[in-house]
Structure formats: structure tokens, C-alpha cells
Design an enzyme around this catalytic site. Structure first.
Site, mmCIF file in Angstrom:
data_model
loop_
_atom_site.group_PDB
_atom_site.id
_atom_site.type_symbol
_atom_site.label_atom_id
_atom_site.label_comp_id
_atom_site.label_asym_id
_atom_site.label_seq_id
_atom_site.Cartn_x
_atom_site.Cartn_y
_atom_site.Cartn_z
ATOM 1 C CB ILE A 20 -0.983 0.026 1.197
ATOM 2 C CG1 ILE A 20 -0.249 -0.132 2.530
ATOM 3 C CG2 ILE A 20 -2.057 -1.020 1.034
ATOM 4 C CD1 ILE A 20 -1.174 -0.028 3.737
ATOM 5 N N GLY A 23 8.333 3.983 0.544
ATOM 6 C CA GLY A 23 9.122 5.172 0.826
ATOM 7 C C GLY A 23 10.573 4.923 0.489
ATOM 8 N N GLY A 24 11.420 5.869 0.870
ATOM 9 C CA GLY A 24 12.823 5.754 0.560
ATOM 10 C C GLY A 24 13.525 4.633 1.300
ATOM 11 C CB VAL A 28 3.360 0.745 4.434
ATOM 12 C CG1 VAL A 28 2.197 0.443 5.387
ATOM 13 C CG2 VAL A 28 4.352 1.692 5.106
ATOM 14 C CE LYS A 43 7.873 3.131 7.730
ATOM 15 N NZ LYS A 43 7.703 4.513 8.268
ATOM 16 C CG ASP A 137 8.824 14.711 6.582
ATOM 17 O OD1 ASP A 137 8.683 15.763 5.929
ATOM 18 O OD2 ASP A 137 8.933 13.588 6.060
#
Length: 505
Positions: A20, A23-24, A28, A43, A137
Site C-alpha cells: 500500500i 518510501g525511501g 508498508v 512496515k 516532517d
């Protein structure tokens, strides 16, 4: 790259169903807990990062911070484990209604809906601030929505991958955050963020929800109402204050910004900075000796920084939390033997003779460095005589001093982590390791004084002795004591005596 994305069929007892998000550093997955019969999000750290100890620790730290907060206003962590191939994972709340980024993809939110969501987000971030965590962030993709069992939905803040706990905060930090949302101080190597950096992120989220646009640069920014006439003056002023480039002018934390959004009266748009005599650690500048508000500590017990792959991993050895102002670095020091661009008047032919007594015990090889540090900027109390007196008191001019028990080294008794910050160039230069040269150690005192000295300018007392005490104690103890703290009276008395011996007649 494909191996980095490879998803297992299970993570512990959790059955992986679909990807779903990516990221870097991690992916996830939607998974199902067959025992509790509920969907969860898992995750998983990417396998090309799993062998990097600093990135791995940062990943696990995110899970620990979320577990520590343990709030339904944040994504909650239920379990943690390791795949057969060694990749760590953690199990958390599944946000079945997507992200704020999804909702903002096509339009701004209606004003009432935007304000309601913002209040919830502020409450979420306030939970982090209450346990001493700065998110760093905040952006639409990190705001999630989850169905409530009885109907409706709840807002959750996610992704603490670059969050910092204030017991791990340090003035030694690298830029972080996302363009358009990060506070100006997050752009500086020397700009350790505190709760007000999150306030800026919250202001940017509010602005985006109300107008459909990420805030422009400050010089081109207009109030939300200029783009959406339905925005009230109360909200206009609250949001623009949250976005103020000067963090001293922003709301102090998420709770204060949330309260302003709930208010029916227009807040002051540009209040004067509040006095910081009793501030907690996030407002404090770096101290030379590593003391905390709970009591003095020697500088050896310091925070250690591990920088790798764009992630800043902070392993704290103290509970001291420090943060820098967003001011730019001080100007470069004048050349030895000059001040403010003017030649030093000297009747002896020695370029330092106009500042320091020629017949004193100051070693000749350090005189020009001492003048350079003592004239680094124009600051009441700062002088070559003060720098010389402090070096005498600190080490007796011993360039080889090595106090391993307190992690202090060299002629000025710097610790490695602190000198890393205050050396000319700061963190943009490599971290110094002992032995420290007199050239580096002495000039760095000037940089320290010129950055922090103005903060104690209004504290009662002799300007020079306040600076000497500042080097040992930090800003807050001087303000709290309304002068030189009793702990450092003997030290400053010694410095005063040496200064009288060193001042040029």
C-alpha cells in the site's frame, strides 16, 4: 531494486495481502491478523538498508516513539519482529480511509472541514510534544484517516522516521523535512528544530487545506483569505503566525496553534518574543559543558551523531536537549592582527601588542590566535584578554591536555561533539577528533561567544565574566541565576585575575 521491494507472504503471524505504500527506506503492506481477525499495516525496512546499522536503528526508533506515545491520535504500534531474511518490521494501525494527500489531490477542503481536521492534527502533534518528540516532517501524506467502529473517522499522524525525541535532540543536526512544509531553520546544518518547527509544518498543512496550494516562499506568500475568501480573519492570523519565518514569533507548540484555530477572537499577529528565562531544553542553545536543567554535568557525557544515507541517527548519552536559533552563522573572523577591517595599533611591532601585554605568560605561538578569537565579532566583554584568561584557567595553555574521563581535550577543553558544532564551518566540515589543534580550539571559542553571547547581554553582571561563565554553563543557568551562577564564581574570579594580568596598558 526488485529485491528491495520483495514482499514476504507473512510477517510473523500477520498474513501479507498487498503493498500500500513505498518510501525511501521502507514499504508498508496491508496485512491481516488471523488470530484477532483484523486488518493491520506492516512496515518493513527495505532489504538494501537492513544491513545499515544506523538506518536500522532509526527504523526501530520510530516504532519505539509511536509505542511510547500510545495514542489513538497517532498510528499505534502493536508488535515488532524480524523476517526470516533479517529485515525488521513493525505492525501498526491500518488507515482504511487513506491520507490527507489523497483528499487534497483534486481540491482544497471546505473551510469548516479543514479547520476540523486541523484541530485533530494539532491534538495529534500535541501528544508528541507532550512526550518531548518533534515530528520534523509534517505533510499531507503523513496524515491518515481511519474508520471508527461506531461510524465516522479519526485522524492519525504517522511516519516518525525522522522524528526526534528531546532527550535525543542536539544542536548538531542536518537539514530535514519536506519542501513547502519544513521550517526555515530546518534548512541549516546548525538549525536543530524544536516544537516550533512542527508548528510551521502545521501552518503549512492548514494553508494547503484551505487554499489547495502549498505556501509560497515568505516574500511571495499571501494570507489564505487572499486565495479563499471564506477563510476568516481569526484563521488567517493564526495560520500566518504559524508560518512566520522567525520561529520566535510562531505559536510555541501544536496545542497553542490548535487553541488559536478554535478561538473566536483574532490573535496578535506578531507578538514580541517571550522571555526565555525558564524555558525547557528545546529552547536552549548548546552548552559548552553539557549541563542540563536538572543539574550540572561535565561535557564528556555528550550526544553522539551518526550520519548515513540521509538519515540522522542520534544516540543520546545525556538528557540535555538543545536547539539553535535560526540565525545565520556569524561572519568569518577577521584576519589575525586586525579587527573590523582595521589594522591593529601596535607600538611594539608585534601585531598582538595592542591587545595583550608583551611581558605576560601568554605563549607567543598562541597570541595571534587569541586575538583572532577575541575579535571574532563586536560583543560587549569579548576581548583577546578574556580569551587568554579563559585558556589559562581551562588548561594552563596545555595544547596536549587529555581528560578522557570527561571527554575533554586540548587547550580549550572541547569535547568532540561540541567542537564539531562550533568549529568554523560547523557540521559542513568533518567531525574533529582529538588531539585538537590550538588553531581550531582557540578560534572556535570566538564563534561560540559571538553566537551565544548576545543571549545573555541583558543578564546583570560584568560582560566579560558573563561570557566566561557562559562557556562553562550555557545560556539558561545565567538567566535563571540573574548573573554568574554560584557554581562558577571561583572560575570567573580566576579569569578576572588573569585578565588583569593580560590586558595591554
Amino acid at each position: 531494486m526488485m529485491s528491495r521491494m520483495t514482499a514476504p507472504s507473512h510477517a510473523g503471524r500477520y498474513r501479507i495481502e498487498q503493498l500500500i505504500g513505498v518510501g525511501g527506506f521502507a514499504s508498508v503492506h496491508l496485512a491481516h491478523d488471523d488470530e484477532l481477525r483484523s486488518p493491520v499495516a506492516v512496515k518493513i525496512l527495505a532489504d538494501n538498508w537492513a544491513r545499515k546499522s544506523d538506518v536500522r536503528e532509526r527504523f526501530l526508533q520510530e516504532a519505539r516513539l509511536l509505542r511510547r506515545a500510545d495514542s489513538h491520535l497517532l498510528v499505534q504500534v502493536f508488535d515488532i519482529g524480524e523476517l526470516d531474511d533479517g529485515r525488521p518490521y513493525f505492525v501498526m494501525t491500518y488507515a482504511d480511509r487513506g491520507t490527507l494527500a489523497d483528499r487534497l489531490a483534486s481540491r482544497p477542503l471546505p473551510v469548516e472541514e479543514a479547520i476540523g481536521v486541523m484541530r485533530d492534527i494539532c491534538q495529534s502533534v500535541a501528544v508528541l510534544h507532550s512526550i518531548g518528540v518533534v515530528h520534523r516532517d509534517l505533510k499531507p501524506s503523513n496524515v491518515l484517516f481511519c474508520s471508527r467502529p461506531g461510524g465516522g473517522e479519526r485522524v492519525m499522524v504517522a511516519d516518525l522516521g525522522i522524528a526526534r525525541s528531546t532527550d535525543h535532540l542536539s544542536g548538531l543536526t542536518l537539514p530535514a523535512g519536506s519542501p513547502g512544509y519544513q521550517a526555515p531553520e530546518q534548512l541549516y546544518f546548525d538549525g536543530a528544530p524544536d516544537a516550533r518547527a512542527d508548528v510551521h509544518g502545521l501552518g503549512a498543512l492548514a494553508y494547503h487545506m484551505l487554499t489547495g496550494k502549498v505556501p509560497a516562499k515568505p516574500e511571495h506568500r499571501v494570507p489564505p483569505s487572499a486565495l479563499n475568501p471564506e477563510v476568516s480573519e481569526v484563521v488567517d492570523v493564526a495560520v500566518m503566525r504559524a508560518l512566520d519565518p522567525d520561529r520566535e514569533a510562531r505559536w510555541p507548540d501544536a496545542a497553542a496553534f490548535g487553541a488559536a484555530l478554535r478561538s473566536s477572537t483574532v490573535p496578535e499577529p506578531t507578538p514580541p518574543p517571550a522571555p526565555r528565562d525558564d524555558d525547557g531544553p528545546p529552547e536552549e542553545e548548546p552548552r559548552h559543558d553539557g549541563t542540563s536543567h536538572e543539574g550540572p554535568r561535565r561535557p564528556g557525557r555528550r550526544t553522539a551523531i551518526v550520519v548515513g544515507t540521509g538519515v540522522v541517527v542520534v544516540a543520546a548519552a545525556t538528557v540535555t536537549a538543545v536547539a539553535l536559533t535560526a540565525s545565520p552563522p556569524v561572519d568569518p573572523p577577521p584576519e589575525p592582527g586586525t579587527t573590523a577591517g582595521s589594522p591593529v595599533a601596535s607600538s611594539t611591532g608585534d601585531a598582538t601588542g595592542g591587545y595583550l601585554r608583551a611581558d605576560s605568560d601568554i605563549p607567543d605561538e598562541y597570541r595571534e590566535l587569541i586575538v583572532q578569537a577575541g575579535t571574532y565579532c563586536e560583543l560587549p566583554g569579548l576581548s583577546p584578554a578574556l580569551i587568554a584568561a579563559m585558556l589559562k584557567a581551562e588548561s594552563g595553555y596545555d595544547p596536549d591536555l587529555s581528560d578522557k574521563a570527561n571527554d575533554e581535550y586540548g587547550i580549550a577543553r572541547w569535547t568532540p561533539e561540541v567542537l564539531w558544532h562550533w568549529q568554523p564551518g560547523g557540521l559542513q566540515r568533518p567531525k574533529p577528533s582529538p588531539p585538537f589543534s590550538p588553531e581550531l580550539s582557540i578560534v572556535s571559542i570566538g564563534r561560540f561567544m559571538c553566537r551565544l553571547g548576545p543571549q545573555v547581554g541583558k543578564v546583570p553582571g560584568d560582560p566579560a565574566l558573563k561570557l566566561a561563565a557562559l562557556y562553562r554553563s550555557g545560556v539558561a543557568p545565567l538567566k535563571q541565576a540573574k548573573g554568574v551562577p554560584a557554581k562558577w564564581h571561583d572560575y570567573t574570579t580566576k579569569v578576572a585575575r588573569y585578565m588583569r594580568d593580560y590586558q595591554s596598558n
